[in-house]
Write a protein that holds these residues in place. Structure first.
Motif, mmCIF file in Angstrom:
data_model
loop_
_atom_site.group_PDB
_atom_site.id
_atom_site.type_symbol
_atom_site.label_atom_id
_atom_site.label_comp_id
_atom_site.label_asym_id
_atom_site.label_seq_id
_atom_site.Cartn_x
_atom_site.Cartn_y
_atom_site.Cartn_z
ATOM 1 N N ASN A 35 0.819 -1.211 0.000
ATOM 2 C CA ASN A 35 0.000 0.000 0.000
ATOM 3 C C ASN A 35 0.853 1.260 0.000
ATOM 4 O O ASN A 35 0.544 2.225 -0.689
ATOM 5 N N SER A 37 3.899 1.418 -1.181
ATOM 6 C CA SER A 37 4.517 1.452 -2.509
ATOM 7 C C SER A 37 3.559 2.050 -3.525
ATOM 8 O O SER A 37 3.941 2.878 -4.349
ATOM 9 N N ARG A 38 2.318 1.649 -3.476
ATOM 10 C CA ARG A 38 1.310 2.174 -4.400
ATOM 11 C C ARG A 38 1.111 3.672 -4.184
ATOM 12 O O ARG A 38 1.025 4.448 -5.134
ATOM 13 N N TYR A 40 3.250 5.889 -2.993
ATOM 14 C CA TYR A 40 4.398 6.621 -3.528
ATOM 15 C C TYR A 40 4.396 6.616 -5.049
ATOM 16 O O TYR A 40 4.665 7.629 -5.677
ATOM 17 N N ARG A 41 4.093 5.489 -5.627
ATOM 18 C CA ARG A 41 4.064 5.376 -7.090
ATOM 19 C C ARG A 41 3.026 6.321 -7.690
ATOM 20 O O ARG A 41 3.212 6.868 -8.761
ATOM 21 N N ASN A 42 1.936 6.531 -6.952
ATOM 22 C CA ASN A 42 0.857 7.398 -7.444
ATOM 23 C C ASN A 42 1.030 8.853 -7.034
ATOM 24 O O ASN A 42 0.096 9.639 -7.132
ATOM 25 N N GLY A 43 2.215 9.225 -6.541
ATOM 26 C CA GLY A 43 2.496 10.629 -6.228
ATOM 27 C C GLY A 43 2.221 11.020 -4.793
ATOM 28 O O GLY A 43 2.227 12.206 -4.463
ATOM 29 N N GLU A 46 4.701 13.489 -3.045
ATOM 30 C CA GLU A 46 5.031 14.762 -3.684
ATOM 31 C C GLU A 46 4.665 15.971 -2.836
ATOM 32 O O GLU A 46 5.268 17.022 -2.974
#
Length: 75
Positions: A35, A37-38, A40-43, A46
């Motif tokens: 979760n 990881s997802r 962070y991958r989805n921003g 930021e």
């Protein structure tokens, strides 16, 4: 301080959390790592906030500096 291996069962503390129903699954790496990881991958990383500064009155530090400051705990 010498630490032994982490038990898969988690022992009495994990049993108590499981029995209480207080977010037990959120404490398990196989639940939260995918979760995070997802996210962070989805921003999700930021956005920069002032939360650390607001709560502590101090400046935030980088993860790299944290590890350097607490190196002995990782050995």
């Amino acid at each position: 301080m010498e630490r032994g291996p982490v038990s898969e069962s988690g022992g009495p503390a994990e049993s108590a959390l499981q029995a209480s129903g207080l977010g037990y699954t959120f404490l398990r790496p196989n639940f939260y790592m995918p979760n995070f990881s997802r996210a962070y991958r989805n921003g999700g990383a930021e956005t920069v906030t002032t939360t650390i500064r607001d709560l502590t009155g101090g400046e935030p530090t980088t993860f790299e500096q944290f590890v350097r400051d607490h190196r002995a705990a990782f050995l």
